[in-house]
Design an enzyme around this catalytic site. Structure first.
Site, mmCIF file in Angstrom:
data_model
loop_
_atom_site.group_PDB
_atom_site.id
_atom_site.type_symbol
_atom_site.label_atom_id
_atom_site.label_comp_id
_atom_site.label_asym_id
_atom_site.label_seq_id
_atom_site.Cartn_x
_atom_site.Cartn_y
_atom_site.Cartn_z
ATOM 1 N N GLY A 152 0.832 -1.217 0.000
ATOM 2 C CA GLY A 152 0.000 0.000 0.000
ATOM 3 C C GLY A 152 0.849 1.242 0.000
ATOM 4 O O GLY A 152 1.716 1.411 0.838
ATOM 5 N N SER A 153 0.644 2.133 -0.954
ATOM 6 C CA SER A 153 1.548 3.265 -1.093
ATOM 7 C C SER A 153 0.989 4.280 -2.080
ATOM 8 O O SER A 153 -0.163 4.222 -2.464
ATOM 9 C CB SER A 153 2.900 2.751 -1.569
ATOM 10 O OG SER A 153 2.715 1.944 -2.717
ATOM 11 N N ARG A 154 1.873 5.170 -2.512
ATOM 12 C CA ARG A 154 1.510 6.233 -3.434
ATOM 13 C C ARG A 154 2.668 6.437 -4.407
ATOM 14 O O ARG A 154 3.832 6.348 -4.023
ATOM 15 C CB ARG A 154 1.260 7.504 -2.622
ATOM 16 C CG ARG A 154 0.911 8.723 -3.415
ATOM 17 C CD ARG A 154 0.671 9.894 -2.434
ATOM 18 N NE ARG A 154 0.420 11.113 -3.148
ATOM 19 C CZ ARG A 154 -0.758 11.492 -3.606
ATOM 20 N NH1 ARG A 154 -1.817 10.725 -3.424
ATOM 21 N NH2 ARG A 154 -0.907 12.625 -4.244
#
Length: 190
Positions: A152-154
């Protein structure tokens, strides 16, 4: 019951680390998504560190169900890679790009226009590991893998504002790394 839970965790883990083969578009006038996920924001920002002028920042949120492989947005040369320590705020929040742990991959297009670009890999509240296999001076083809962010990240793409650079996505759109065109350079009409 424990076996079922362990099997579910194993299946999810294998799904998370999947790395599908993709036939990337080869048009040199496109900037492809550097990550799978959802477009959360498209903003004009002042980017003085590498681009040196106003830029468009396109933010992509990667959920824990997204493929987390990062890919080059077009044919580029890696000019500089800069890692910075930071917080672990929720990557859905655009502010996370400024305050979270991040890795900036500064790129120069090898096709016209030879714009400077940045792909920023950003950790999130769950993600705690940024992987970047690219090296300074390396040339990458559009859609070529160069890293990943675990759990999960950007990922953000920065490009200079140009009259002939047309954004093809909007907030809420789902994108696929190396497949979805985010921007098209159009011929200037005088």
């Amino acid at each position: 019951a424990v076996e079922v839970l362990l099997a579910a965790v194993l299946i999810w883990s294998l799904s998370f680390f999947r790395d599908p083969e993709r036939r990337c578009p080869c048009e040199s006038n496109l900037l492809l998504a550097p990550a799978d996920g959802t477009i959360t924001d498209i903003e004009t920002v002042q980017e003085d560190d590498f681009i040196g002028e106003k830029a468009i920042r396109i933010g992509i949120f990667l959920s824990i169900f997204s493929t987390h492989i990062n890919r080059a947005p077009c044919n580029v040369k890696v000019e500089r890679i800069t890692y910075k320590e930071g917080k672990c705020k929720n990557a859905l929040n655009p502010e996370s790009g400024r305050v979270n742990e991040a890795n900036n991959v500064a790129l120069v297009r090898t096709d016209e226009p030879t714009d400077k670009l940045i792909v920023r890999q950003i950790s999130g509240a769950i993600a705690r590991r940024i992987v970047c296999a690219a090296t300074e001076g390396q040339e990458l083809a559009g859609g070529e893998r160069f890293g990943m962010i675990k759990f999960g990240s950007r990922t953000e793409l920065y490009l200079p504002i140009r009259k002939n650079a047309k954004c093809l996505v909007k907030v809420g759109d789902k994108v696929k790394a190396g497949l979805t065109a985010l921007v098209r350079y159009e011929q200037c009409q005088d």
